[in-house]
Write a protein that holds these residues in place. Structure first.
Motif, short mmCIF file in Angstrom:
data_model
loop_
_atom_site.label_atom_id
_atom_site.label_comp_id
_atom_site.label_asym_id
_atom_site.label_seq_id
_atom_site.Cartn_x
_atom_site.Cartn_y
_atom_site.Cartn_z
N VAL A 174 -0.32 -5.00 27.57
CA VAL A 174 -0.10 -4.68 26.10
C VAL A 174 -0.95 -3.22 25.74
N ALA A 175 -1.60 -2.67 26.96
CA ALA A 175 -2.70 -1.57 26.36
C ALA A 175 -2.26 -0.69 25.73
N ASP A 176 -0.91 -0.02 26.00
CA ASP A 176 -0.26 0.87 25.17
C ASP A 176 0.40 0.45 24.08
N ARG A 177 0.67 -0.78 23.81
CA ARG A 177 1.51 -1.05 22.60
C ARG A 177 0.90 -1.30 21.35
N ARG A 178 1.64 -1.23 20.05
CA ARG A 178 1.06 -1.61 18.86
C ARG A 178 1.78 -3.13 18.70
N LEU A 179 0.57 -4.12 18.91
CA LEU A 179 1.19 -5.36 19.15
C LEU A 179 0.07 -6.27 18.02
N LEU A 180 0.59 -7.36 17.31
CA LEU A 180 0.01 -8.16 16.64
C LEU A 180 -0.07 -9.44 17.03
N VAL A 181 -1.07 -9.96 17.23
CA VAL A 181 -1.44 -11.54 17.99
C VAL A 181 -1.96 -12.47 16.93
N LEU A 182 -1.33 -13.34 16.57
CA LEU A 182 -1.74 -14.49 15.64
C LEU A 182 -2.02 -15.62 16.33
N LEU A 183 -3.20 -15.98 16.75
CA LEU A 183 -3.69 -17.24 17.09
C LEU A 183 -4.36 -18.27 16.26
N ASP A 184 -3.40 -19.25 16.05
CA ASP A 184 -3.62 -20.34 15.12
C ASP A 184 -4.48 -21.47 15.63
N ASP A 185 -5.36 -22.08 14.76
CA ASP A 185 -5.99 -23.14 14.99
C ASP A 185 -6.89 -22.99 16.38
N ALA A 186 -7.89 -22.12 16.49
CA ALA A 186 -8.53 -22.08 17.83
C ALA A 186 -9.51 -23.02 17.85
N CYS A 187 -9.97 -23.60 18.86
CA CYS A 187 -11.12 -24.47 19.15
C CYS A 187 -12.49 -23.95 19.24
N ASP A 188 -12.57 -22.72 20.03
CA ASP A 188 -13.89 -22.28 20.08
C ASP A 188 -13.48 -20.87 20.67
N ALA A 189 -14.72 -20.07 20.78
CA ALA A 189 -14.69 -18.61 21.30
C ALA A 189 -14.22 -18.58 22.62
N ALA A 190 -14.53 -19.64 23.46
CA ALA A 190 -14.10 -19.49 25.04
C ALA A 190 -12.67 -19.69 25.15
N VAL A 192 -10.56 -18.41 22.90
CA VAL A 192 -9.79 -17.07 22.34
C VAL A 192 -10.24 -16.01 23.16
N ARG A 193 -11.40 -15.81 23.64
CA ARG A 193 -11.89 -14.52 24.27
C ARG A 193 -10.86 -14.22 25.28
N PRO A 194 -10.43 -14.98 26.01
CA PRO A 194 -9.41 -14.19 27.04
C PRO A 194 -8.11 -13.83 26.78
N LEU A 195 -7.72 -14.40 25.44
CA LEU A 195 -6.37 -14.02 24.88
C LEU A 195 -6.34 -12.56 23.94
N ILE A 196 -7.51 -12.03 23.93
CA ILE A 196 -7.42 -11.00 22.96
C ILE A 196 -7.01 -9.37 23.72
N LEU A 205 -5.35 -11.74 14.93
CA LEU A 205 -5.80 -12.58 13.92
C LEU A 205 -5.93 -13.88 14.30
N VAL A 206 -7.18 -14.60 13.78
CA VAL A 206 -7.42 -15.88 14.68
C VAL A 206 -7.67 -16.84 13.47
N THR A 207 -7.35 -18.29 13.37
CA THR A 207 -7.86 -18.99 12.48
C THR A 207 -8.28 -20.25 13.14
N SER A 208 -9.53 -20.65 12.39
CA SER A 208 -9.94 -21.93 13.10
C SER A 208 -10.90 -22.75 12.23
N LEU A 211 -16.35 -22.23 12.86
CA LEU A 211 -17.06 -20.69 12.64
C LEU A 211 -17.08 -20.01 14.00
N VAL A 212 -15.76 -19.59 14.22
CA VAL A 212 -15.98 -18.48 15.58
C VAL A 212 -16.35 -17.37 15.46
N ALA A 213 -17.44 -17.16 15.73
CA ALA A 213 -18.17 -15.79 15.26
C ALA A 213 -18.71 -14.80 16.55
N ASP A 214 -18.51 -15.50 17.70
CA ASP A 214 -19.23 -14.58 18.84
C ASP A 214 -18.19 -14.18 19.74
#
Length: 730
Positions: A174-190, A192-196, A205-208, A211-214
């Motif tokens: 997806v490096a050269d694409r214009r893509l929107l990713v919505l990750l709903d109800d995340a558990c923690d940063a660990a 989510v981090r590989p999915l960005i 966009l991430v919802t949790s 407080l996933v701040a890192d």
């Protein structure tokens, strides 16, 4: 051989040497024929192999359509500011926006609403993935990456490998694409981090519920509950403006009961929509019972309790204990020390747990040193305490808090911060039957209250004490202070009733000290009720009782009360000697009582025509009020100085003092003082011929006195109002 065969086959004759082999001609013909056919077939195949291949023509295929995975967004009501905040964060360059909030707050709805608003800016697709952070089995990052790689068209071979390999392939894809990713109800940063995605044209966009701040390059937006106006707007959109308008008070009760949580509001809205005959008030009545409120806030697969439960289940054992014990703290706000005492744990352990609970949105931190829970979470914490702790543990938790508050009060440190908590803890202690601990706390807090303190607070304090009174001596003491509190408020009917009840009990038990105090209280109540002739007897009786027991401070107090009584009766020849003896008994340290004795003397000298002495005494009382910073005393100093100015016809000075007096008594909610200030202002305006202003001031005094139930003072204010217009009936 071919020539021989053809010759034989056509009837020719063979030469003599080979004639004997003629019989082989026909078998040879057959062999040659078969060989020829085989050669022909072989040659044909060779010819076919040597030609250029002619593949079948297939029609050109279209590129796969970009993914469009966003679910339908629910109608977003009351989150316009938050939607604008997300837009601002993205506009400022954020490629990852985390929307963190408690369960049921509407974070997913906000994320979906924004995603739909901007989806046209991401022509290469919109991906949506529920990560199950609130469930017992959150989606593993590898599983999520396989799902994302499939969505962007990668084949099965590329969907195998380690977490790092899968994450790299997704970023590459997806490096050269214009893509929107919505990750709903995340558990923690660990998780989510590989999915960005790392591409500059991508937005995540991430919802949790945490407080996933890192996360790299992430901007975090936290959501609170809806304020009342927006919560009302949400119900208006759900059940219709007509039903809201028809029962606005009931709808506002629902908003308060739901604590502004969008999920709770949607549940009650859906219930009302499914039951057209129900009014909001009817549903609010059902929800008013705290024991069944969480049961009522459930509809289909939506339930407030399960929303809280899923977050609670993820906590460590220590955090669960702190949540249920600190979360059931009686009172709106609590500090770390109080929470630590309730929990029975070290302060540092509790503070760390509280901060984790704030990050999990189970507790709020309105200031760096205070914490609170909204009502629905408080009820849930109570359920957890009930289920997971023994009755003995729960009572021990409350006793530890009562003891800490008592120690805190006796030390005089920081008790103002705990005032509301003290009342809440007392009410809970009374319900639990902890009467001795409740009385010990009241006795520790009471000396810290001043005359200028909110009388309603003092009243609630002693109401709790009365409920905890398990003997007549405690009961009479509580009633005496209840009467005193009503007196500070100016509610003379209630003041007198409580004083009479206290005297009745005190007479029965025959304890001299309590009897003297209650008799004095009755005299003061009768005086305030506009019955000075009846008040003299109880006050003189109290004076004799105090003198017999050599209670000097109490003698000064009752002499001060008698002096005021004689001034009301316009008998300075009686008030001045009584008050001069009180002044002689005064001793350091200086207290407000010194000021009241001086004010009584000033009023007596004014009645006797000695204004110079009256002015000097008033100035001395002012000095005490200023040194003690006592607002109550200062208000009555202004009252006395204002009337001295009226007698000197300095009406502007008098009006200034009376307005300052009014400001003080309005601020501390001393009703009798408010009425007296209005009446004094009316007298000044009348003296200057400002009849309209005077009339308004007298009417304000009448309204205040009637609110307090003081018919005698209301009658006097009506007489003053009638004097403005002799033709008007009083």
């Amino acid at each position: 051989m071919l020539a021989v065969v053809v010759n034989v086959a056509t009837g020719g004759e063979l030469p003599e040497p080979v004639a004997t082999y003629g019989w082989l001609a026909w078998p040879t013909v057959a062999v040659l024929a078969l060989t020829g056919v085989g050669l022909a077939v072989w040659q044909h195949r060779l010819g076919q192999a040597s030609r250029p291949s002619a593949s079948p023509v297939t029609p050109p295929t279209e590129a796969p359509a970009p993914p469009r995975e966003l679910p339908v967004a629910p109608r977003l009501v009351g989150r316009e500011a938050e939607l604008a905040a997300v837009e601002e964060l993205v506009g400022a360059g954020a490629q990852v926006v985390v929307i963190a909030a408690a369960g049921g707050t509407g974070k997913s709805a906000l994320a979906l609403a924004y995603a739909h608003r901007v989806r046209e800016h991401f022509p290469d697709g919109q991906l949506y993935l529920t990560l199950g952070g609130a469930s017992a089995t959150p989606v593993q990052p590898q599983e999520a990456l396989i799902r994302l790689l499939r969505a962007v068209g990668r084949d099965a071979e590329e969907r195998r490998g380690t977490l790092e390999e899968l994450s790299s392939r997704f970023r590459s894809a997806v490096a050269d694409r214009r893509l929107l990713v919505l990750l709903d109800d995340a558990c923690d940063a660990a998780q989510v981090r590989p999915l960005i995605p790392a591409g500059a044209g991508c937005l995540t966009l991430v919802t949790s519920r945490r407080l996933v701040a890192d996360l790299p390059g992430a901007a975090v937006l936290t959501l609170d509950a809806l304020p009342p106006g927006q919560a009302l707007e949400l119900l208006n959109a759900t059940i219709g403006a007509d039903r809201v308008a028809a029962d606005l008070a009931g709808t506002r009760r629902l908003v308060e009961i739901c604590a502004g949580l969008p999920l709770a509001l949607r549940i009650v809205g859906s219930r009302l929509r499914a039951r057209p005959s129900w009014t909001p008030s009817a549903l609010a009545d059902r929800l008013a019972d705290e024991n069944r409120r969480l049961d009522e806030l459930e509809l289909g697969d939506r339930a407030i309790r399960s929303t809280f439960q899923s977050t609670y289940d993820e906590l460590s054992d220590v955090d669960r204990l702190v949540f249920r014990r600190a979360g059931t703290h009686p009172g709106a706000l609590f500090g770390v020390e109080s929470a630590a005492r309730r929990c029975g744990l070290d302060r540092r352990v509790v503070q760390a747990a509280l901060e984790r609970l704030v990050d999990a949105f189970l507790i709020e931190a309105p200031t760096p040193s205070s914490y609170r829970l909204h009502d629905l979470l408080r009820l849930f914490a109570g359920e957890m305490l009930e289920r997971q702790e023994t009755p003995g543990d729960r009572v021990a938790c409350l006793i530890r808090q009562l003891d800490w508050l008592r120690d805190h009060a006796e030390s005089g440190v920081g008790i103002a911060y705990e005032r509301d908590n003290i009342l809440a803890v007392l009410r809970t202690a009374v319900l639990e039957g902890l009467t001795d601990q409740a009385w010990a706390l009241v006795e520790a807090v009471h000396p810290l209250l001043t005359a200028a303190d909110d009388h309603s607070y003092r009243l609630q304090l002693w109401r709790s004490a009365e409920q905890a009174a398990d003997d007549d001596r405690r009961r009479v003491r509580a009633l005496r202070w209840i009467s005193h509190s009503y007196g500070l408020a100016g509610e003379v009917e209630l003041e007198l009733a409580a004083a009479r009840a206290a005297v009745e009990i005190a007479d029965r038990i025959g304890e001299p000290g309590e009897l003297a105090q209650t008799v004095r209280r009755l005299g003061e109540a009768l005086r305030a009720h506009g019955r000075p002739d009846e008040a003299e007897g109880p006050l003189l009786r109290a004076l004799r009782l105090f003198q017999r027991s050599n209670a000097v401070e109490e003698e000064i107090e009752v002499r001060s009360a008698l002096g005021v009584l004689y001034n009301i009766l316009r008998r300075p020849e009686r008030s001045i000697p009584v008050l001069e003896r009180a002044e002689a008994l005064l001793s350091p340290p200086e207290t407000a009582l010194h000021g009241y004795v001086l004010l009584g003397l000033a009023a007596g000298h004014k009645l006797a025509g000695r204004r110079t002495e009256a002015s000097a005494l008033t100035r001395r009382a002012f000095g005490i009020a200023d040194r003690l910073d006592d607002e109550f005393l200062r208000g009555y100093c202004l009252h006395e100085r204002g009337w001295l100015a009226v007698e000197d016809e300095r009406h502007r000075d008098a009006e200034k003092d009376f307005r300052a007096m009014l400001d003080i008594f309005v601020r501390i909610r001393h009703g009798a003082g408010v009425g007296a200030a209005h009446q004094a202002l009316g007298s000044v305006a009348a003296a200057e011929g400002r009849r309209e202003e005077a009339g308004q001031a007298f009417r304000s005094a009448i309204d205040e006195y009637e609110r307090l139930g003081n018919r005698e003072l209301a009658h006097q204010a009506r007489i003053s109002l009638s004097a403005l217009d002799p033709t008007r009936p009083s």
